[in-house]
Scaffold this motif. Structure first.
Motif: not given
Length: 215
Positions: A124-133, A135-144
């Motif tokens: 949450h410190k480097f991605l906006k809520p819209a960016e997290l939304a 992502l198909a899975d906001k908990n996907n470590t690879l995607a982050l």
């Protein structure tokens, strides 16, 4: 020196990754260093910071294929440059790996990171809520890590202080893979820029992203 990747981006631009297995003494033996560099190295003590500094400079020497002294310094914004060379350069390192990117006709930025679950705590410190939304899975470590490497590569490509990951750089929705390209927008003082950021996994546990584009 185990260069595990030597990637030709175009006829003027190259990217290399090196696995650091040498000792400090072996790395020193491959470099020509002057007083200002030795003074800086003395401030690093020993350990990974010194290995990273030495390994990126030695990899740069190998990529430029020269026996001449290479005067690589940092400008007042913290961006590396060649004093007497016509290449744009970017360095990155993480634990046992180092990466260098060079280009004669583009600005460049590269970032390599060890993939660790701890990124979940700071997303949450480097991605906006819209960016997290997006992502198909906001908990996907690879995607982050793809997002982090892309933003860090853009930051290094721009090379000036004041560019904030969350405020000024947007990653558009994508499907994370071991290798791919993300689309991004950077809001710069010079204007809005749309960028493509290729990324790929290095071996099993590292992610790398890079930018090569005119500014």
């Amino acid at each position: 020196m185990p260069v595990i990747l030597n990637k030709i981006i175009d006829e003027h631009t190259r990217l290399a990754v090196w696995k650091i297995e040498e000792t400090e003494e072996e790395l020193f033996g491959g470099l020509q260093l002057k007083t200002h560099e030795l003074d800086f190295i003395a401030s690093l003590n020993n350990g990974k910071r010194l290995l990273h500094w030495l390994s990126t400079r030695l990899l740069l020497r190998r990529m430029l294929q020269t026996n001449d002294y290479i005067d690589s310094r940092m400008d007042d914004q913290g961006k590396p440059y060649l004093v007497n060379g016509d290449y744009q350069i970017s360095f990155s390192h993480s634990f046992d790996y180092a990466s260098v990117m060079i280009s004669k006709n583009k600005q460049v930025g590269v970032d390599i990171e060890l993939i660790k679950d701890k990124i979940q705590k700071i997303k949450h410190k480097f991605l906006k809520p819209a960016e997290l939304a997006g992502l198909a899975d906001k908990n996907n470590t690879l995607a982050l890590y793809i997002c982090w490497c892309a933003k860090e590569a853009i930051y290094k490509w721009y090379g000036k202080k004041g560019l904030e990951f969350k405020k000024h750089i947007d990653i558009y929705p994508f499907t994370p893979q071991d290798e791919g390209v993300v689309q991004a927008r950077a809001v710069l003082p010079e204007g809005e820029v749309l960028l493509e950021v290729p990324y790929f996994k290095v071996e099993e546990n590292y992610m790398l992203g890079y930018v090569a584009a005119a500014l």
